[in-house]
Enzyme design. Structure first.
Site, PDB file in Angstrom:
ATOM      1  N   ILE A 131       0.893  -1.152   0.000  1.00 22.63           N
ATOM      2  CA  ILE A 131       0.000   0.000   0.000  1.00 22.63           C
ATOM      3  C   ILE A 131       0.934   1.204   0.000  1.00 22.63           C
ATOM      4  O   ILE A 131       1.549   1.520   1.018  1.00 22.63           O
ATOM      5  CB  ILE A 131      -0.939   0.006   1.223  1.00 22.63           C
ATOM      6  CG1 ILE A 131      -1.850  -1.217   1.170  1.00 22.63           C
ATOM      7  CG2 ILE A 131      -1.750   1.307   1.253  1.00 22.63           C
ATOM      8  CD1 ILE A 131      -2.686  -1.411   2.418  1.00 22.63           C
ATOM      9  N   PRO A 132       1.115   1.829  -1.147  1.00 23.65           N
ATOM     10  CA  PRO A 132       2.169   2.844  -1.310  1.00 23.65           C
ATOM     11  C   PRO A 132       1.830   4.209  -0.706  1.00 23.65           C
ATOM     12  O   PRO A 132       1.664   5.206  -1.409  1.00 23.65           O
ATOM     13  CB  PRO A 132       2.337   2.917  -2.830  1.00 23.65           C
ATOM     14  CG  PRO A 132       0.982   2.583  -3.359  1.00 23.65           C
ATOM     15  CD  PRO A 132       0.411   1.560  -2.402  1.00 23.65           C
ATOM     16  N   CYS A 133       1.766   4.252   0.617  1.00 27.59           N
ATOM     17  CA  CYS A 133       1.427   5.507   1.300  1.00 27.59           C
ATOM     18  C   CYS A 133       2.510   6.568   1.098  1.00 27.59           C
ATOM     19  O   CYS A 133       2.245   7.751   1.300  1.00 27.59           O
ATOM     20  CB  CYS A 133       1.174   5.255   2.781  1.00 27.59           C
ATOM     21  SG  CYS A 133       2.532   4.470   3.637  1.00 27.59           S
ATOM     22  N   HIS A 134       3.692   6.155   0.658  1.00 28.02           N
ATOM     23  CA  HIS A 134       4.747   7.141   0.387  1.00 28.02           C
ATOM     24  C   HIS A 134       4.382   8.054  -0.791  1.00 28.02           C
ATOM     25  O   HIS A 134       4.969   9.109  -0.952  1.00 28.02           O
ATOM     26  CB  HIS A 134       6.085   6.444   0.129  1.00 28.02           C
ATOM     27  CG  HIS A 134       6.089   5.559  -1.080  1.00 28.02           C
ATOM     28  ND1 HIS A 134       5.575   4.278  -1.069  1.00 28.02           N
ATOM     29  CD2 HIS A 134       6.517   5.782  -2.343  1.00 28.02           C
ATOM     30  CE1 HIS A 134       5.700   3.745  -2.271  1.00 28.02           C
ATOM     31  NE2 HIS A 134       6.270   4.645  -3.064  1.00 28.02           N
ATOM     32  N   ARG A 135       3.387   7.681  -1.567  1.00 21.45           N
ATOM     33  CA  ARG A 135       2.966   8.510  -2.711  1.00 21.45           C
ATOM     34  C   ARG A 135       1.996   9.612  -2.318  1.00 21.45           C
ATOM     35  O   ARG A 135       1.586  10.398  -3.166  1.00 21.45           O
ATOM     36  CB  ARG A 135       2.343   7.615  -3.785  1.00 21.45           C
ATOM     37  CG  ARG A 135       3.359   6.647  -4.372  1.00 21.45           C
ATOM     38  CD  ARG A 135       2.793   5.807  -5.478  1.00 21.45           C
ATOM     39  NE  ARG A 135       3.748   4.762  -5.816  1.00 21.45           N
ATOM     40  CZ  ARG A 135       3.419   3.548  -6.231  1.00 21.45           C
ATOM     41  NH1 ARG A 135       2.146   3.231  -6.391  1.00 21.45           N
ATOM     42  NH2 ARG A 135       4.357   2.655  -6.486  1.00 21.45           N
TER      43      ARG A 135
END
Length: 163
Positions: A131-135
């Site tokens: 889950i690419p929360c860094h985006r």
């Protein structure tokens, strides 16, 4: 539960999984601290040796860190509220190399005033990369917080934009 700590371009990564899927992907700098944190988070878990399926999942995580393209499509075994899952799915729809503001994500899920709640859902994400929360960024394009450090967030975004 199976788990592995491995070196990567972002320091160390711990990957943990139940029989159903990945339940943790976290970054850090100390293998013992990562392992201790995992055991504290899952106090009733019985840790088992890695099998071929889990080894392949760890390899997929490491491969994604090295070449972050597409999506990291692994089975997940995580808990979240309905709202968190809506945010997490919206994050998974953001392509590698792209970003969205918390406000933009709130609009995408039909709750335009919920940007703070979106940030909170990002902070609760237990599976970095999957889950690419860094985006997710602030509206001004700033990095804001990242559970595993804004330095790692910046490096992840830089690596994705280079691909």
């Amino acid at each position: 539960m199976r788990h592995a700590v491995a070196p990567c371009a972002l320091g160390l990564v711990v990957v943990a999984a139940t029989r159903k899927g990945i339940c943790a992907i976290e970054f850090g700098d100390d293998a013992q601290i990562l392992t201790d944190r995992l055991r504290a988070r899952f106090p009733g878990a019985q840790f088992e040796p890695a099998d071929a399926e889990f080894t392949a999942w760890v390899a997929a995580v490491l491969g994604y860190i090295d070449q972050p393209q597409g999506i990291l499509d692994l089975p997940l075994d995580i808990l979240g509220t309905v709202f968190q899952w809506r945010v997490w799915r919206a994050l998974q729809e953001i392509p590698a190399g792209r970003t969205a503001s918390y406000a933009e994500i709130a609009r995408r899920i039909g709750q335009p005033k919920a940007h703070r709640a979106v940030a909170h859902a990002c902070a609760g994400n237990p599976v970095a990369l999957a889950i690419p929360c860094h985006r997710a960024l602030r509206s001004d394009g700033g990095l804001a917080g990242y559970r595993w450090g804004t330095g790692r967030k910046a490096k992840l975004l830089r690596r994705e934009s280079e691909e």
